[in-house]
Design an enzyme around this catalytic site. Structure first.
Site, PDB file in Angstrom:
ATOM      1  N   CYS A   1       0.850  -1.289   0.018  1.00 46.96           N
ATOM      2  CA  CYS A   1      -0.091   0.045  -0.062  1.00 46.96           C
ATOM      3  C   CYS A   1       0.791   1.246   0.031  1.00 46.96           C
ATOM      4  CB  CYS A   1      -1.001  -0.089   1.309  1.00 46.96           C
ATOM      5  SG  CYS A   1      -0.136   0.172   2.721  1.00 46.96           S
TER       6      CYS A   1
ATOM      7  N   HIS B   1      -2.325   1.300   7.053  1.00 49.52           N
ATOM      8  CA  HIS B   1      -2.500   1.117   5.639  1.00 49.52           C
ATOM      9  C   HIS B   1      -2.803   2.592   4.975  1.00 49.52           C
ATOM     10  CE1 HIS B   1      -4.453  -0.182   2.062  1.00 49.52           C
ATOM     11  NE2 HIS B   1      -5.264   0.847   2.118  1.00 49.52           N
TER      12      HIS B   1
ATOM     13  N   ASP C   1      -7.962   3.862  -3.320  1.00 51.68           N
ATOM     14  CA  ASP C   1      -7.008   2.876  -2.794  1.00 51.68           C
ATOM     15  C   ASP C   1      -6.755   1.743  -3.676  1.00 51.68           C
ATOM     16  OD1 ASP C   1      -5.886   1.143  -1.236  1.00 51.68           O
ATOM     17  OD2 ASP C   1      -7.250   0.954   0.376  1.00 51.68           O
TER      18      ASP C   1
END
Length: 280
Positions: A69, A107, A122
């Site tokens: 991420c 995250h 995302d």
């Protein structure tokens, strides 16, 4: 290598003019997750994951690798900023594993202003990554190949859920506090080096092809997410090495960011021996 928007667009197969509009935004999001795999090879190889823009570009674009991420959403955000979008860096607490206590913010995601609306993007949540941006508002829903995503506001936070098998599973929770590079450096170091991090115990990969089913990997267990899903146990490290390149679009031949077949096999032997010991 310094960031190049044109090279990034070529990497994800975006071949028209990039404008700061929703059509471009949505297409970039979908094409990014179809072209650049989620993977954690560097953690398992004990390589430091660098989060400056040039290092991420060199690895994910020039070298043809994937990442997780902090790399994916940094690269995506840099591209959005270069095109002219207004972005706001965020961090989330991951809930997929149903932790007993409130987990840390490990995250990265991004809030984007586009066409007088606010969205969550995302491109780095593995096999459960959003297919396209989601409106930042209570009750927003988005159907995808993974299931139905839903965003719920809980006081000063938002909760992202995914409905699969007739029930909603919490994925992560986040607020709108701006995150700085130092915040991501700390979280990245934690999940890459903390002994109990799942990134240190399993080889993970995921890809969301445009015209094919979602593909995920945990060690040698490869799953094609049809209905029902089709799981395959890859027979050996050579088959796994080939699948990462051929199925997950991960280049492994780069002189700096690649890994030889022998080095990869040694890494997997140690990982699988550890997994077997922990299961006993």
């Amino acid at each position: 290598m310094a960031f190049s928007l044109n090279e990034y667009l070529a990497r994800i197969g975006f071949n028209r003019e990039a404008r700061a509009d929703f059509s471009t935004f949505q297409s970039l999001h979908r094409r990014h997750i179809a072209a650049i795999a989620f993977e954690n090879l560097d953690v398992l190889l004990n390589r430091e994951i660098l989060l400056d823009d040039d290092s991420i570009f060199d690895k994910l674009v020039t070298a043809g690798r994937g990442g997780y991420c902090f790399e994916h959403n940094a690269l995506f955000t840099r591209a959005l900023n270069d095109i002219g979008f207004e972005t706001h860096n965020l961090a989330a607490r991951v809930l997929v594993a149903k932790p007993d206590e409130m987990p840390p913010r490990t995250h990265r995601l991004v809030m984007v202003q586009c066409e007088e609306a606010t969205w969550i993007a995302d491109v780095g949540f593995g096999g459960l990554t959003l297919s396209v941006p989601l409106p930042l508002k209570d009750g927003a829903e988005q159907a995808s190949a993974q299931g139905l995503y839903r965003l719920e506001k809980k006081q000063n936070e938002f909760l992202l859920l995914l409905r699969q098998h007739d029930h909603f599973q919490p994925l992560y929770r986040f607020d709108l506090e701006k995150q700085y590079p130092a915040d991501y450096l700390m979280a990245n170091h934690f999940i890459a080096h903390w002994p109990d991090s799942h990134f240190r115990h399993h080889l993970l990969a995921a890809l969301h092809p445009l015209d094919d089913c979602r593909l995920t990997l945990v060690n040698r267990r490869q799953t094609l997410h049809l209905k029902p899903p089709r799981q395959e146990a890859l027979k050996d490290n050579d088959a796994l090495y080939d699948s990462l390149q051929q199925r997950f679009n991960i280049r492994l031949d780069h002189p700096r960011h690649g890994v030889t077949r022998d080095a990869f096999s040694n890494m997997m032997d140690k990982l699988l021996a550890q997994e077997e010991a922990e299961s006993q």
